[in-house]
Design a protein around this motif. Structure first.
Motif, PDB file in Angstrom:
ATOM      1  N   ILE A 267       0.855  -1.184   0.000  1.00 27.15           N
ATOM      2  CA  ILE A 267       0.000   0.000   0.000  1.00 27.15           C
ATOM      3  C   ILE A 267       0.897   1.242   0.000  1.00 27.15           C
ATOM      4  O   ILE A 267       1.912   1.294   0.696  1.00 27.15           O
ATOM      5  CB  ILE A 267      -0.900  -0.002   1.258  1.00 27.15           C
ATOM      6  N   HIS A 268       0.527   2.235  -0.793  1.00 31.55           N
ATOM      7  CA  HIS A 268       1.263   3.499  -0.840  1.00 31.55           C
ATOM      8  C   HIS A 268       0.341   4.670  -0.495  1.00 31.55           C
ATOM      9  O   HIS A 268      -0.871   4.589  -0.694  1.00 31.55           O
ATOM     10  CB  HIS A 268       1.845   3.732  -2.237  1.00 31.55           C
TER      11      HIS A 268
ATOM     12  N   SER B 107       4.935   7.392  -1.247  1.00 30.75           N
ATOM     13  CA  SER B 107       5.515   6.848  -0.009  1.00 30.75           C
ATOM     14  C   SER B 107       4.953   5.468   0.286  1.00 30.75           C
ATOM     15  O   SER B 107       3.736   5.272   0.300  1.00 30.75           O
ATOM     16  CB  SER B 107       5.194   7.779   1.170  1.00 30.75           C
ATOM     17  N   LYS B 108       5.858   4.528   0.521  1.00 32.22           N
ATOM     18  CA  LYS B 108       5.413   3.187   0.870  1.00 32.22           C
ATOM     19  C   LYS B 108       4.969   3.146   2.332  1.00 32.22           C
ATOM     20  O   LYS B 108       5.424   3.939   3.163  1.00 32.22           O
ATOM     21  CB  LYS B 108       6.512   2.150   0.607  1.00 32.22           C
ATOM     22  N   VAL B 109       4.112   2.200   2.631  1.00 35.66           N
ATOM     23  CA  VAL B 109       3.564   2.057   3.980  1.00 35.66           C
ATOM     24  C   VAL B 109       3.781   0.630   4.459  1.00 35.66           C
ATOM     25  O   VAL B 109       3.457  -0.330   3.743  1.00 35.66           O
ATOM     26  CB  VAL B 109       2.051   2.381   4.004  1.00 35.66           C
ATOM     27  N   ASP B 110       4.373   0.485   5.631  1.00 36.55           N
ATOM     28  CA  ASP B 110       4.395  -0.823   6.276  1.00 36.55           C
ATOM     29  C   ASP B 110       3.907  -0.659   7.714  1.00 36.55           C
ATOM     30  O   ASP B 110       3.486   0.435   8.117  1.00 36.55           O
ATOM     31  CB  ASP B 110       5.766  -1.508   6.184  1.00 36.55           C
ATOM     32  N   PHE B 111       3.953  -1.736   8.480  1.00 35.80           N
ATOM     33  CA  PHE B 111       3.322  -1.726   9.800  1.00 35.80           C
ATOM     34  C   PHE B 111       4.242  -2.373  10.829  1.00 35.80           C
ATOM     35  O   PHE B 111       4.920  -3.359  10.550  1.00 35.80           O
ATOM     36  CB  PHE B 111       1.988  -2.478   9.752  1.00 35.80           C
ATOM     37  N   ARG B 112       4.259  -1.799  12.030  1.00 39.51           N
ATOM     38  CA  ARG B 112       4.985  -2.378  13.159  1.00 39.51           C
ATOM     39  C   ARG B 112       3.972  -2.700  14.260  1.00 39.51           C
ATOM     40  O   ARG B 112       3.319  -1.811  14.801  1.00 39.51           O
ATOM     41  CB  ARG B 112       6.036  -1.416  13.680  1.00 39.51           C
ATOM     42  N   ALA B 113       3.854  -3.984  14.572  1.00 41.14           N
ATOM     43  CA  ALA B 113       2.975  -4.437  15.654  1.00 41.14           C
ATOM     44  C   ALA B 113       3.830  -4.735  16.876  1.00 41.14           C
ATOM     45  O   ALA B 113       4.838  -5.441  16.784  1.00 41.14           O
ATOM     46  CB  ALA B 113       2.211  -5.683  15.229  1.00 41.14           C
TER      47      ALA B 113
ATOM     48  N   ILE C 230      -0.537  -1.312  16.921  1.00 41.24           N
ATOM     49  CA  ILE C 230      -0.022  -1.544  15.570  1.00 41.24           C
ATOM     50  C   ILE C 230       0.060  -0.188  14.887  1.00 41.24           C
ATOM     51  O   ILE C 230      -0.951   0.498  14.711  1.00 41.24           O
ATOM     52  CB  ILE C 230      -0.924  -2.481  14.748  1.00 41.24           C
ATOM     53  N   ALA C 231       1.269   0.216  14.523  1.00 49.03           N
ATOM     54  CA  ALA C 231       1.479   1.519  13.906  1.00 49.03           C
ATOM     55  C   ALA C 231       1.654   1.369  12.399  1.00 49.03           C
ATOM     56  O   ALA C 231       2.437   0.530  11.939  1.00 49.03           O
ATOM     57  CB  ALA C 231       2.710   2.193  14.503  1.00 49.03           C
ATOM     58  N   ALA C 232       0.916   2.175  11.641  1.00 51.29           N
ATOM     59  CA  ALA C 232       1.136   2.300  10.202  1.00 51.29           C
ATOM     60  C   ALA C 232       2.240   3.329   9.998  1.00 51.29           C
ATOM     61  O   ALA C 232       2.158   4.445  10.520  1.00 51.29           O
ATOM     62  CB  ALA C 232      -0.146   2.740   9.507  1.00 51.29           C
ATOM     63  N   ARG C 233       3.279   2.961   9.238  1.00 53.35           N
ATOM     64  CA  ARG C 233       4.425   3.847   9.056  1.00 53.35           C
ATOM     65  C   ARG C 233       4.492   4.304   7.595  1.00 53.35           C
ATOM     66  O   ARG C 233       4.661   3.477   6.689  1.00 53.35           O
ATOM     67  CB  ARG C 233       5.715   3.129   9.453  1.00 53.35           C
ATOM     68  N   ILE C 234       4.353   5.591   7.389  1.00 53.74           N
ATOM     69  CA  ILE C 234       4.403   6.167   6.042  1.00 53.74           C
ATOM     70  C   ILE C 234       5.802   6.725   5.817  1.00 53.74           C
ATOM     71  O   ILE C 234       6.229   7.660   6.496  1.00 53.74           O
ATOM     72  CB  ILE C 234       3.354   7.286   5.872  1.00 53.74           C
ATOM     73  N   GLY C 235       6.524   6.132   4.882  1.00 51.64           N
ATOM     74  CA  GLY C 235       7.922   6.478   4.686  1.00 51.64           C
ATOM     75  C   GLY C 235       8.140   7.779   3.942  1.00 51.64           C
ATOM     76  O   GLY C 235       7.209   8.409   3.434  1.00 51.64           O
ATOM     77  N   ILE C 236       9.409   8.170   3.855  1.00 49.53           N
ATOM     78  CA  ILE C 236       9.813   9.333   3.067  1.00 49.53           C
ATOM     79  C   ILE C 236       9.587   9.018   1.596  1.00 49.53           C
ATOM     80  O   ILE C 236       9.815   7.890   1.144  1.00 49.53           O
ATOM     81  CB  ILE C 236      11.287   9.668   3.342  1.00 49.53           C
TER      82      ILE C 236
ATOM     83  N   HIS D  68      12.402   6.894   9.770  1.00 51.63           N
ATOM     84  CA  HIS D  68      12.144   8.339   9.797  1.00 51.63           C
ATOM     85  C   HIS D  68      10.749   8.655   9.248  1.00 51.63           C
ATOM     86  O   HIS D  68      10.520   9.705   8.642  1.00 51.63           O
ATOM     87  CB  HIS D  68      13.203   9.108   9.000  1.00 51.63           C
ATOM     88  N   SER D  69       9.836   7.719   9.449  1.00 51.93           N
ATOM     89  CA  SER D  69       8.488   7.864   8.903  1.00 51.93           C
ATOM     90  C   SER D  69       7.563   8.566   9.883  1.00 51.93           C
ATOM     91  O   SER D  69       7.864   8.710  11.063  1.00 51.93           O
ATOM     92  CB  SER D  69       7.920   6.481   8.593  1.00 51.93           C
ATOM     93  N   SER D  70       6.408   8.995   9.364  1.00 49.19           N
ATOM     94  CA  SER D  70       5.313   9.397  10.235  1.00 49.19           C
ATOM     95  C   SER D  70       4.522   8.138  10.579  1.00 49.19           C
ATOM     96  O   SER D  70       4.531   7.165   9.820  1.00 49.19           O
ATOM     97  CB  SER D  70       4.421  10.426   9.543  1.00 49.19           C
ATOM     98  N   ALA D  71       3.860   8.117  11.723  1.00 51.84           N
ATOM     99  CA  ALA D  71       3.189   6.896  12.177  1.00 51.84           C
ATOM    100  C   ALA D  71       1.809   7.216  12.737  1.00 51.84           C
ATOM    101  O   ALA D  71       1.612   8.259  13.375  1.00 51.84           O
ATOM    102  CB  ALA D  71       4.030   6.185  13.234  1.00 51.84           C
TER     103      ALA D  71
END
Length: 372
Positions: free
Chosen positions: A224-225, A229-235, A250-256, A264-267
């Motif tokens: 998912i973008h 910016s790509k998006v991954d997740f940290r649980a 569970i944080a969605a992390r939106i990359g640079i 260094h993403s927003s979450a």
């Protein structure tokens, strides 16, 4: 009566690098790390346990003793003194085989069965668990040039990953732009990109990047973008004071934009991301969250069956445009930065109460076994 009997049990030793303890005592705090350190120290005070930070297991001042750095709640400062060896080790840094042998010989409980993970060995071992293999992207160990050529023949985009290292270190992305052109990118302080004409030129860049370190090759997930910016997740999964496994957040992390990693993403909390960025309905979010939770518990359980009990694991995963869920990697020393960015203070503090409460649970279990 020995002087050590005055300490509240369990005694939790948090293994950190020497720079951390030096900065605490000198008042030279790392602003990014300090909220986590103070939250853990205060959680121990709240739970009435003894907790100290240390970088050497044995001090010269006495047998089975440790020079520990602790938070003095009365003066609100960090101090050092000699403590007994810990009942439980909570490792926050890479540790040696000698340390593990020392722990086992003296019956010191490990909070996590293993201080870190070798990415290649994780994929190798978890592939034996057939119930979760459909969550794994194609992954191959790199040995030589022919491995890379063969992998690139079948994949348009490839991620190279060092066996060890977190926070986006040792990740190198390769994309086929045309028959003869290959683009690469990685993150070192800032986004670095380049374009080469063939595999031989690419190998030179890879060798400069990895400097002899082993790495694996993995097919890219069509994640998912949000824009570019790509998006991954940290649980963040942890065991609580009863030994029960919980998902703290569970944080969605939106990359640079354009970066191969989400450091260094927003979450954002995952449900907020689905609703406010992707505009999913509540029903769609509920269905997807149910699948995600099943996936996370399955991965955690499989890791424990392979390695042993863990008090916490940060699990990184991706979701593609068809809503398939993909396992990326586990983290036994999660920094909880994404959790801190995404969630409120209560949730963040719970992520430090749980480890202390689980340490109390482990200690009680050990005492019960002794009595039996």
């Amino acid at each position: 009566m020995t002087p050590y009997k005055r300490y509240k049990r369990p005694i939790i030793g948090v293994y950190v690098n020497r720079a951390t303890t030096r900065r605490l005592v000198n008042g030279d705090y790392d602003p990014k790390s300090y909220p986590r350190i103070i939250s853990l120290a205060k959680a121990s005070i709240w739970e009435q346990t003894t907790l100290y930070f240390f970088s050497r297991l044995i001090s010269r001042s006495g047998k089975n003793s440790v020079t520990g750095t602790y938070y003095d709640k009365f003066s609100r400062t960090w101090k050092q003194k000699t403590f007994p060896q810990p009942d439980i080790l909570y490792s926050r840094r890479a540790s040696s085989i000698m340390l593990h042998q020392y722990l086992d010989k003296r019956g010191i409980i490990r909070f996590n069965a293993q201080p870190d993970f070798n990415k290649w060995k994780v994929y190798e071992r978890l592939h034996a668990v057939t119930a979760i293999t459909h969550h794994f992207p194609k992954t191959v160990q790199y040995n030589n040039k022919s491995d890379l050529i063969k992998f690139l023949d079948s994949e348009k985009e490839v991620y190279l990953k060092g066996h060890h290292g977190g926070r986006g270190n040792w990740i190198f992305r390769v994309r086929k732009m045309s028959e003869n052109k290959l683009a690469y990118s990685y993150f070192r302080d800032k986004l670095q990109t380049g374009l080469v004409n063939d595999v031989d030129e690419l190998l030179l860049e890879m060798e400069r990047f990895y400097v002899g370190r082993p790495f694996l090759m993995q097919s890219a997930i069509d994640m998912i973008h949000v824009g570019d910016s790509k998006v991954d997740f940290r649980a963040e999964l942890q065991r609580d004071g009863r030994g029960n496994l919980k998902i703290v957040g569970i944080a969605a992390r939106i990359g640079i934009s354009g970066s191969p990693i989400t450091i260094h993403s927003s979450a954002y909390p995952i449900e907020v991301f689905f609703k406010e960025f992707l505009y999913y309905s509540n029903e769609k979010i509920d269905r997807l969250m149910s699948r995600i939770k099943t996936f996370l518990f399955a991965i955690y359980t499989a890791i424990e069956k392979t390695y042993g009990t863990f008090g916490e694991i940060g699990i990184d995963f991706g979701i593609d445009k068809e809503h398939n869920i993909w396992f990326i990697e586990p983290n036994s020393k999660s920094t909880k930065i994404s959790l801190m960015k995404a969630y409120d203070k209560k949730t963040f503090n719970q992520a430090f109460l749980n480890p202390v409460q689980f340490c109390k649970y482990l200690y009680k279990q050990k005492i019960r076994k002794r009595r039996k």
